[in-house]
Design a protein around this motif. Sequence first.
Motif, short mmCIF file in Angstrom:
data_model
loop_
_atom_site.label_atom_id
_atom_site.label_comp_id
_atom_site.label_asym_id
_atom_site.label_seq_id
_atom_site.Cartn_x
_atom_site.Cartn_y
_atom_site.Cartn_z
N PHE A 81 18.31 34.04 45.22
CA PHE A 81 18.21 35.42 45.65
C PHE A 81 16.79 35.68 46.13
O PHE A 81 15.82 35.23 45.50
N LEU A 82 16.68 36.42 47.24
CA LEU A 82 15.37 36.76 47.78
C LEU A 82 15.22 38.27 47.88
O LEU A 82 16.06 38.94 48.49
N ASN A 83 14.17 38.79 47.30
CA ASN A 83 13.85 40.22 47.38
C ASN A 83 12.52 40.32 48.12
O ASN A 83 11.44 40.18 47.53
N LYS A 84 12.59 40.55 49.43
CA LYS A 84 11.38 40.53 50.25
C LYS A 84 10.43 41.67 49.92
O LYS A 84 9.22 41.51 49.97
N SER A 85 10.99 42.83 49.60
CA SER A 85 10.11 43.97 49.31
C SER A 85 9.28 43.71 48.06
O SER A 85 8.14 44.14 47.95
N ALA A 86 9.87 42.99 47.11
CA ALA A 86 9.15 42.67 45.87
C ALA A 86 8.44 41.33 45.96
O ALA A 86 7.73 40.94 45.02
N LYS A 87 8.63 40.60 47.05
CA LYS A 87 8.08 39.26 47.23
C LYS A 87 8.46 38.39 46.03
O LYS A 87 7.61 37.77 45.36
N HIS A 88 9.74 38.36 45.77
CA HIS A 88 10.25 37.67 44.59
C HIS A 88 11.52 36.93 44.94
O HIS A 88 12.36 37.44 45.68
N LEU A 89 11.64 35.72 44.41
CA LEU A 89 12.90 35.01 44.53
C LEU A 89 13.28 34.40 43.19
O LEU A 89 12.42 34.19 42.32
N SER A 90 14.56 34.17 43.05
CA SER A 90 15.05 33.61 41.79
C SER A 90 16.14 32.59 42.08
O SER A 90 16.85 32.68 43.08
N PRO B 168 11.16 13.27 35.53
CA PRO B 168 10.00 12.41 35.31
C PRO B 168 10.10 11.12 36.10
O PRO B 168 11.19 10.56 36.23
N ALA B 169 8.99 10.67 36.64
CA ALA B 169 8.90 9.39 37.37
C ALA B 169 9.71 9.38 38.67
O ALA B 169 9.98 8.31 39.23
N GLU B 170 10.11 10.56 39.13
CA GLU B 170 10.79 10.66 40.42
C GLU B 170 10.10 11.71 41.28
O GLU B 170 9.41 12.58 40.76
N GLY B 171 10.31 11.62 42.59
CA GLY B 171 9.80 12.67 43.45
C GLY B 171 10.69 13.90 43.39
O GLY B 171 11.83 13.83 42.92
N PRO B 172 10.19 15.04 43.86
CA PRO B 172 11.02 16.25 43.89
C PRO B 172 12.26 16.05 44.77
O PRO B 172 12.18 15.39 45.80
N THR B 173 13.37 16.62 44.34
CA THR B 173 14.62 16.55 45.09
C THR B 173 14.99 17.94 45.57
O THR B 173 15.02 18.88 44.78
N PHE B 174 15.27 18.05 46.85
CA PHE B 174 15.65 19.35 47.42
C PHE B 174 16.95 19.85 46.79
O PHE B 174 17.91 19.10 46.64
N LEU B 175 16.95 21.14 46.44
CA LEU B 175 18.11 21.73 45.76
C LEU B 175 18.81 22.75 46.66
O LEU B 175 19.98 22.62 46.98
N ILE B 176 18.10 23.77 47.05
CA ILE B 176 18.68 24.85 47.82
C ILE B 176 17.57 25.61 48.51
O ILE B 176 16.41 25.58 48.04
N SER B 177 17.89 26.27 49.63
CA SER B 177 16.87 27.02 50.35
C SER B 177 17.43 28.34 50.83
O SER B 177 18.64 28.58 50.78
N ILE B 178 16.54 29.20 51.30
CA ILE B 178 16.95 30.48 51.86
C ILE B 178 15.96 30.90 52.94
O ILE B 178 14.74 30.74 52.77
N SER B 179 16.50 31.38 54.02
CA SER B 179 15.66 31.90 55.09
C SER B 179 15.15 33.29 54.70
O SER B 179 15.81 34.02 53.97
N SER B 180 14.01 33.67 55.24
CA SER B 180 13.44 34.98 54.91
C SER B 180 14.26 36.13 55.46
O SER B 180 14.05 37.28 55.09
N ILE B 181 15.22 35.83 56.34
CA ILE B 181 16.04 36.92 56.90
C ILE B 181 17.30 37.16 56.06
O ILE B 181 18.09 38.04 56.37
N LYS B 182 17.49 36.36 55.04
CA LYS B 182 18.66 36.52 54.17
C LYS B 182 18.23 36.98 52.78
O LYS B 182 17.04 36.90 52.43
N ASP B 183 19.19 37.45 51.98
CA ASP B 183 18.85 37.83 50.61
C ASP B 183 19.58 37.01 49.55
O ASP B 183 19.30 37.12 48.36
N LYS B 184 20.50 36.16 50.01
CA LYS B 184 21.25 35.35 49.04
C LYS B 184 21.77 34.10 49.73
O LYS B 184 22.21 34.16 50.89
#
Lengths: 115, 113
Positions: free
Chosen positions: A65-74, A40-56
Amino acid sequence: DQQVKQNSPSLSVQEGRISILNCDYTNSMFDYFLWYKKYPAEGPTFLISISSIKDKNEDGRFTVFLNKSAKHLSLHIVPSQPGDSAVYFCAASLIDDNAGNMLTFGGGTRLMVKP
Amino acid sequence: ETGVTQSPTHLIKTRGQQVTLRCSSQSGHNTVSWYQQALGQGPQFIFQYYREEENGRGNFPPRFSGLQFPNYSSELNVNALELDDSALYLCASTPDSMNTEAFFGQGTRLTVV
């Protein structure tokens, strides 16, 4: 048309357990995915990212985790700590001729970690 | 290294008025993007500035306009304010226009009455 969706508006987890935050997307042209954390009262802070060519991608207690076939990440947080309590946003990056390099955000999930 | 700073932090305006919001980008960053975050929603992309030129625009009407200055700081101007413009306005900077890991300011909370 909501291209990035976070279907769980809130999540409650016990301290020390795993938190799993989910995100779905519809645009297969997204090339990069990011997670941001917002207090609250702060801007978003970057946590972690993933390229579309990777799955973890892992960084300390945080794994995406990135599941491109399901278009889902967690985002997995292990172990969860009370300080992790915040709103988490999933975002997807697309370089668009009309919109430059824009981030498309989901609606956010409020994580509450109980001591 | 200074982070992204925005001013003012809070603002109340009347419908029909004009408003200017300001953002200083993180040191070394030449690209600034503006986002609107309505209550209970995720941020929505308004536009991006790269080296003083608008580099892309989201689905916002022309009454939303911006500027970027030679020191890469930026302004967001909104004309003819509407009640629905009430939101948190976030500024984000990146080292260049191709970089995706944006650093956000704390935002300006605009209330239109």
